[in-house]
Design a protein around this motif. Structure first.
Motif, PDB file in Angstrom:
ATOM      1  N   ARG A  21      40.834  47.356  39.197  1.00  0.00           N
ATOM      2  CA  ARG A  21      41.584  46.405  38.372  1.00  0.00           C
ATOM      3  C   ARG A  21      43.082  46.476  38.702  1.00  0.00           C
ATOM      4  O   ARG A  21      43.738  45.449  38.884  1.00  0.00           O
ATOM      5  CB  ARG A  21      41.336  46.713  36.893  1.00  0.00           C
ATOM      6  CG  ARG A  21      41.972  45.721  35.957  1.00  0.00           C
ATOM      7  CD  ARG A  21      41.649  46.087  34.481  1.00  0.00           C
ATOM      8  NE  ARG A  21      41.967  45.018  33.587  1.00  0.00           N
ATOM      9  CZ  ARG A  21      43.199  44.673  33.204  1.00  0.00           C
ATOM     10  NH1 ARG A  21      44.235  45.345  33.653  1.00  0.00           N
ATOM     11  NH2 ARG A  21      43.397  43.668  32.372  1.00  0.00           N
ATOM     12  N   ASP A  22      43.627  47.689  38.783  1.00  0.00           N
ATOM     13  CA  ASP A  22      45.048  47.847  39.112  1.00  0.00           C
ATOM     14  C   ASP A  22      45.355  47.388  40.527  1.00  0.00           C
ATOM     15  O   ASP A  22      46.399  46.776  40.769  1.00  0.00           O
ATOM     16  CB  ASP A  22      45.489  49.299  38.923  1.00  0.00           C
ATOM     17  CG  ASP A  22      45.732  49.658  37.470  1.00  0.00           C
ATOM     18  OD1 ASP A  22      46.027  48.758  36.663  1.00  0.00           O
ATOM     19  OD2 ASP A  22      45.606  50.858  37.142  1.00  0.00           O
ATOM     20  N   ALA A  40      49.306  32.845  45.977  1.00  0.00           N
ATOM     21  CA  ALA A  40      48.511  33.889  45.323  1.00  0.00           C
ATOM     22  C   ALA A  40      47.168  33.324  44.861  1.00  0.00           C
ATOM     23  O   ALA A  40      46.835  33.319  43.679  1.00  0.00           O
ATOM     24  CB  ALA A  40      49.289  34.476  44.157  1.00  0.00           C
ATOM     25  N   THR A  41      46.382  32.839  45.825  1.00  0.00           N
ATOM     26  CA  THR A  41      45.054  32.315  45.506  1.00  0.00           C
ATOM     27  C   THR A  41      44.102  33.465  45.221  1.00  0.00           C
ATOM     28  O   THR A  41      44.378  34.620  45.581  1.00  0.00           O
ATOM     29  CB  THR A  41      44.500  31.500  46.691  1.00  0.00           C
ATOM     30  OG1 THR A  41      44.335  32.387  47.809  1.00  0.00           O
ATOM     31  CG2 THR A  41      45.426  30.349  47.063  1.00  0.00           C
ATOM     32  N   LEU A  42      42.998  33.156  44.604  1.00  0.00           N
ATOM     33  CA  LEU A  42      41.999  34.194  44.332  1.00  0.00           C
ATOM     34  C   LEU A  42      41.531  34.847  45.632  1.00  0.00           C
ATOM     35  O   LEU A  42      41.370  36.073  45.694  1.00  0.00           O
ATOM     36  CB  LEU A  42      40.810  33.617  43.559  1.00  0.00           C
ATOM     37  CG  LEU A  42      41.112  33.125  42.148  1.00  0.00           C
ATOM     38  CD1 LEU A  42      39.853  32.533  41.509  1.00  0.00           C
ATOM     39  CD2 LEU A  42      41.681  34.236  41.277  1.00  0.00           C
ATOM     40  N   GLU A  43      41.344  34.046  46.673  1.00  0.00           N
ATOM     41  CA  GLU A  43      40.907  34.577  47.962  1.00  0.00           C
ATOM     42  C   GLU A  43      41.960  35.523  48.552  1.00  0.00           C
ATOM     43  O   GLU A  43      41.633  36.593  49.060  1.00  0.00           O
ATOM     44  CB  GLU A  43      40.614  33.435  48.949  1.00  0.00           C
ATOM     45  CG  GLU A  43      39.425  32.583  48.582  1.00  0.00           C
ATOM     46  CD  GLU A  43      39.694  31.533  47.495  1.00  0.00           C
ATOM     47  OE1 GLU A  43      40.872  31.329  47.099  1.00  0.00           O
ATOM     48  OE2 GLU A  43      38.722  30.920  47.026  1.00  0.00           O
ATOM     49  N   LEU A  56      36.658  40.588  42.487  1.00  0.00           N
ATOM     50  CA  LEU A  56      37.840  40.142  41.747  1.00  0.00           C
ATOM     51  C   LEU A  56      37.405  39.405  40.479  1.00  0.00           C
ATOM     52  O   LEU A  56      37.917  39.687  39.393  1.00  0.00           O
ATOM     53  CB  LEU A  56      38.688  39.224  42.623  1.00  0.00           C
ATOM     54  CG  LEU A  56      39.968  38.695  41.994  1.00  0.00           C
ATOM     55  CD1 LEU A  56      41.025  38.482  43.059  1.00  0.00           C
ATOM     56  CD2 LEU A  56      39.771  37.421  41.228  1.00  0.00           C
ATOM     57  N   LEU A  57      36.445  38.484  40.634  1.00  0.00           N
ATOM     58  CA  LEU A  57      35.998  37.687  39.479  1.00  0.00           C
ATOM     59  C   LEU A  57      35.298  38.537  38.427  1.00  0.00           C
ATOM     60  O   LEU A  57      35.287  38.168  37.250  1.00  0.00           O
ATOM     61  CB  LEU A  57      35.096  36.546  39.953  1.00  0.00           C
ATOM     62  CG  LEU A  57      35.807  35.475  40.781  1.00  0.00           C
ATOM     63  CD1 LEU A  57      34.806  34.495  41.377  1.00  0.00           C
ATOM     64  CD2 LEU A  57      36.857  34.749  39.948  1.00  0.00           C
ATOM     65  N   TYR A  58      34.752  39.661  38.821  1.00  0.00           N
ATOM     66  CA  TYR A  58      34.153  40.587  37.848  1.00  0.00           C
ATOM     67  C   TYR A  58      35.228  41.103  36.887  1.00  0.00           C
ATOM     68  O   TYR A  58      34.992  41.245  35.695  1.00  0.00           O
ATOM     69  CB  TYR A  58      33.489  41.755  38.580  1.00  0.00           C
ATOM     70  CG  TYR A  58      32.965  42.822  37.649  1.00  0.00           C
ATOM     71  CD1 TYR A  58      31.753  42.657  36.984  1.00  0.00           C
ATOM     72  CD2 TYR A  58      33.693  43.994  37.432  1.00  0.00           C
ATOM     73  CE1 TYR A  58      31.283  43.632  36.116  1.00  0.00           C
ATOM     74  CE2 TYR A  58      33.227  44.970  36.570  1.00  0.00           C
ATOM     75  CZ  TYR A  58      32.024  44.785  35.917  1.00  0.00           C
ATOM     76  OH  TYR A  58      31.555  45.748  35.059  1.00  0.00           O
TER      77      TYR A  58
END
Length: 194
Positions: A21-22, A40-43, A56-58
């Motif tokens: 998470r960090d 700063a896209t999710l990818e 990441l989505l978790y």
């Protein structure tokens, strides 16, 4: 603290002791600080953090959730900073002015990241920066006993940051530690309570 715009160093995705998470939040902050909110896209965050997009989505179901995570960490960082300010051996005014010089620390990095979000019209980010400024101003006012003097100290800090971060090669205002110490001594004399 001034409105930072200096780039931060990239996070190390495999840093020992850092939770996933960090690492994800570090990656998001770094991408914001180094580039912009659009970069700063999710990818890109997943790649920088060394996790899959699913990983990441978790932890963060959306980019908004990432922003919330950054703002939560900022609130905790700000609380620690204010405590350091209150207990600084040289006093809150000296602490505030010294920390107005860019140092590439975690708090500075998150402020730069949040400033990028604010520049992209994120009201939560703008509110967080305004809240931080009010908190620092309140601490300074408590020490010097005068709101306008406290505001002046904040503006001096902003100028110190601007000159150090944006004009490092041309900075003829604060040339060395002696200049910084003399400035702090002057501000403390001018703001001393009777």
């Amino acid at each position: 603290m001034p409105s930072p715009v200096a780039p931060a160093s990239p996070a190390t995705p495999t840093a020992p002791g850092r939770s996933v998470r960090d690492r994800i939040l570090d990656a998001f902050e770094d991408l914001l600080a180094e580039h912009s909110e659009r970069a700063a896209t999710l990818e890109a965050v997943a790649a920088r953090a060394g996790v899959s997009k699913g990983g990441l989505l978790y932890h963060f179901a959306s980019k908004d959730a990432l922003v919330d995570g950054v703002l939560e960490r900022f609130a905790a960082d700000l609380e620690r900073d204010v405590e350091h300010m209150r207990s600084a051996p040289d006093g809150p005014v000296s602490y505030f002015l010294r920390t107005s010089i860019p140092s590439d620390n975690r708090l500075e990095r998150v402020i730069v990241a949040i400033a990028r979000l604010a520049q992209a019209s994120d009201a939560r980010a703008s509110d967080a920066l305004a809240d931080a400024q009010r908190l620092w101003l309140s601490e300074l006012e408590a020490v010097v006993g005068d709101r306008m003097v406290a505001r002046t100290i904040m503006l001096i800090g902003d100028g110190m940051y601007y000159n150090s971060a944006l004009l490092p090669a041309a900075n003829a205002v604060l040339r060395d530690e002696t200049d910084v110490q003399q400035l702090i001594a002057l501000v403390e004399r001018l703001s001393a309570r009777d």
